[in-house]
Design a protein around this motif. Structure first.
Motif, short mmCIF file in Angstrom:
data_model
loop_
_atom_site.label_atom_id
_atom_site.label_comp_id
_atom_site.label_asym_id
_atom_site.label_seq_id
_atom_site.Cartn_x
_atom_site.Cartn_y
_atom_site.Cartn_z
N PRO A 144 -15.58 2.26 -8.18
CA PRO A 144 -15.62 2.69 -6.78
C PRO A 144 -15.77 4.20 -6.68
O PRO A 144 -15.31 4.94 -7.56
N SER A 145 -16.39 4.67 -5.62
CA SER A 145 -16.67 6.10 -5.49
C SER A 145 -15.41 6.95 -5.50
O SER A 145 -15.44 8.09 -5.97
N GLU A 157 -17.75 7.64 2.63
CA GLU A 157 -17.38 6.22 2.65
C GLU A 157 -18.63 5.38 2.40
O GLU A 157 -19.74 5.73 2.80
N ASP A 160 -19.33 3.18 -2.87
CA ASP A 160 -18.81 2.44 -4.02
C ASP A 160 -19.95 1.90 -4.88
O ASP A 160 -20.92 1.34 -4.36
N CYS A 162 -22.32 3.29 -6.31
CA CYS A 162 -23.60 3.80 -5.82
C CYS A 162 -24.55 4.15 -6.97
O CYS A 162 -24.17 4.17 -8.14
N ARG A 299 -14.85 -6.34 -11.04
CA ARG A 299 -14.55 -5.32 -10.03
C ARG A 299 -13.28 -5.67 -9.26
O ARG A 299 -12.51 -4.78 -8.89
N ARG A 565 -6.20 8.69 -8.23
CA ARG A 565 -7.61 8.97 -7.94
C ARG A 565 -7.85 10.47 -8.03
O ARG A 565 -6.91 11.27 -7.97
#
Length: 628
Positions: A144-145, A157, A160, A162, A299, A565
């Motif tokens: 996820p981003s 936003e 994710d 990407c 995921r 994070r």
């Protein structure tokens, strides 16, 4: 705040001017008086700190001028205290070279520039971004981003998982914003690092066929472990007679070359999976060829729980085998229960195998933990194994024995037609530019360094994100670079050489005992023990290891179960932890037993309240039944 009132700006500029005039006699320290005059001349009644700093920071390509340091901080209204003078006085470092223009090089340069330190970044290609500047068709992040972003610059936003092109543009924008582009020497190859005077180094450079040298007080190697210049393609027998193409996955830039062709992607990693899946769109056949299958992570576990809660939280790290060198009481209790964690990870493996509907040939022979510490960790596209099961992709557990003109012969004896071989066979960092005496220190299982960065005999040749593997590869160099600049400024100190060697020996003994399958990657293997590794770096520089916010219960709950994070380390990257309430540790930092107790107490209270509530409902129901 976005704008500063002009009187505050004037007061700040006055202080900077005094700083410059007082220390003007120090030859190595860059003066900022010219910078101040330019700011004064351009400042109006209100000044946008971000835009002004950005505009003055950028230097056009080819210009000989260098950034003089950004005296602003984008988060606080207080003036930022630059560390350049302290770094010069305490460590005799005035000029810094950063080798490598990937995420590690960019964020390291950004941190050093913001502290006013004269820094030059060398990148051998024509673009910043490292592996994200250019790679195989359809490449992208596998997380996820929120797990792959600069701590001080969150991704938008919806980013994710990407594409790599989006990440490459994001890195370029970040570099421009923070002045890194202005001090980057692109298309410049470092051919050799030579010992210089005063403990520094001389870099031998090659630019457009021209050779030159530059001298620096400190050199940071930020080339990472996946550099395109280090790509590895096995020398298969018969390669010279092959009529088709043999390319490394990083050179698979055009999908059209696979049209109506027999394509074999070699390797059981993320890039191998991606190349096989993308080729299947228009190839006559797409085969994934691998010697050994490895465990894949979904995921979302069971389609419900995002994987990061099991891997990047303290709870997940506490359950990871083997236990880290430094553990808290909860981890010691969990790891002391005979067979508990072994059974736990066996169950995890069965869940993953069932969730993916893995075909027989894709089921790993090793257990989850044994395979994981071989340096493997794959988050495949959700549709990958569906394509294998449907026959769109052929998964073959074997290896190439010989290559013929239009086919490959496998070790199993099978012969497959082939037009294109895509070698997703990884990278083997050579770094021939490293001084010979340093190269000789590398052992069979890797280059062993203190805190994965510094060799005791060569403290001014520092490796940032180049001798460590973690899963949040922007967070790691961000914390490492801040640790380094605080070290140079004298805010913490290296132990004696004897103590550093002792620390390295402890790490060697632990890894060699617990990671038998890691091979040459053993020295830099950290993986999801990154939470513990970050704790070590934060403790060294006096920063709090408790990064979560909220009331006493929510903060404790997040510290234990919420993934760490990049944005949790924003004030570490900027250095503002030294001025934020509760972020500067002033005493010994204890384990998370207190948070664990608060969580258990909260759970107990909730269970008690639930019991009272259900008891009340039962009583009311019984009275209702009696009345009936």
């Amino acid at each position: 705040l976005k704008y500063w009132p002009n009187p505050c700006l004037r007061l700040f500029l006055s202080g900077i001017n005094s700083f410059s005039s007082h220390h003007g006699s120090m030859a190595k320290l860059r003066k900022v008086s010219d910078f101040v005059e330019e700011v004064r001349s351009r400042a109006g009644s209100s000044v946008s700190v971000s835009s002004l700093g950005h505009e003055l920071y950028d230097v056009q390509r080819g210009s000989k001028s260098k950034s003089k340091g950004n005296p602003f901080t984008t988060h606080f209204i207080a003036a930022k205290e630059l560390l350049a003078e302290q770094v010069l006085q305490r460590s005799n470092v005035g000029r810094v070279a950063v080798i490598g223009g990937g995420v590690a090089g960019v964020v390291t340069t950004r941190i050093f520039l913001e502290e006013g330190i004269d820094t030059t970044l060398y990148e051998c290609t024509d673009k910043l971004g490292g592996v994200w500047a250019e790679n195989y068709v359809g490449f992208g992040i596998q997380v996820p981003s929120a797990l792959y972003e600069f701590p001080d610059e969150p991704l938008p936003e919806g980013w994710d998982f990407c594409s790599g092109v989006m990440i490459g543009n994001y890195i370029e924008q970040y570099a421009r914003k923070h002045g890194v582009t202005g001090v980057a020497e692109l298309n410049t190859r470092v051919t050799e690092i030579q010992n210089g005077s005063g403990g520094g180094y001389v870099l031998a450079l090659e630019v457009d066929g021209r050779k030159m040298t530059e001298e620096f007080d400190l050199v940071v190697v930020a080339t990472g472990v996946y550099g395109k210049q280090d790509k590895f393609i096995p020398n298969w027998p018969g390669s010279s007679s092959f009529k088709g193409q043999i390319i490394h996955c990083s050179d698979f830039l055009d999908l059209d070359i696979t049209e109506d062709k027999h394509v074999i992607s070699v390797g059981y990693g993320k890039s191998g999976f991606d190349c096989a899946q993308i080729s299947a769109q228009q190839a006559k056949s797409s085969t994934l060829l691998f010697r050994e299958a490895h465990w894949c992570v979904p995921r979302k576990i069971l389609g419900l729980v995002p994987f990061e809660y099991a891997t990047f939280s303290r709870f997940g790290a506490a359950c990871l085998q083997p236990a880290y060198l430094v553990t808290g009481p909860f981890e010691k209790i969990v790891h002391s229960i005979p067979g508990f964690l072994s059974a736990f990870w066996w169950i995890v493996g069965q869940i993953f195998k069932t969730q993916f509907w893995m075909p027989r040939q894709c089921i790993p022979r090793k257990g989850f933990i044994a395979d994981f510490w071989g340096g493997h960790g794959i988050l495949p596209h959700p549709q990958f194994f569906s394509l294998v099961n449907s026959g769109k992709i052929t998964a073959t557990n074997s290896e190439i024995k010989e290559i013929k003109s239009e086919s490959v012969v496998l070790a199993s004896g099978e012969e497959k037609p082939c037009d294109i071989i895509i070698a997703a066979t990884g990278y083997k960092p050579i770094r021939s530019f490293i001084p010979k005496d340093v190269q000789q220190l590398k052992e069979k299982d890797g280059f062993w360094l203190y805190r994965q960065m510094i060799h005791p005999e060569h403290p001014k040749l520092v490796f940032i994100n180049s001798e460590v593997t973690t899963f949040t590869n922007i967070t790691t160099p961000s914390i490492q670079a801040r640790w380094l600049v605080e070290l140079l400024a004298g805010h913490h100190k290296l132990p004696s050489n004897e103590d550093m060697y002792a620390e390295i020996k402890k790490m060697q003994d632990w890894k060699r005992r617990t990671m038998p399958n890691a091979g040459p990657a053993r020295a830099y293997m950290i993986q999801t023990h990154q939470v513990h590794y970050y704790d070590q770096l934060l403790k060294d520089m006096g920063a709090s290891i408790r990064r979560k916010t909220g009331n006493i219960f929510m903060r404790a709950l997040k510290e234990v179960f919420d993934p760490y994070r990049p944005r949790d380390f924003c004030s570490i990257l900027t250095g503002e932890f030294k001025h934020c309430q509760g972020e500067l540790a002033t005493s010994t930092q204890w384990s998370f037993a207190k948070e664990g107790f608060v969580v258990l107490l909260g759970v107990g209270i909730l269970c008690g309240m639930g019991h009272i509530f259900t008891t009340g409902l039962k009583t009311q129901y019984a009275q209702f039944q009696y009345r009936q």
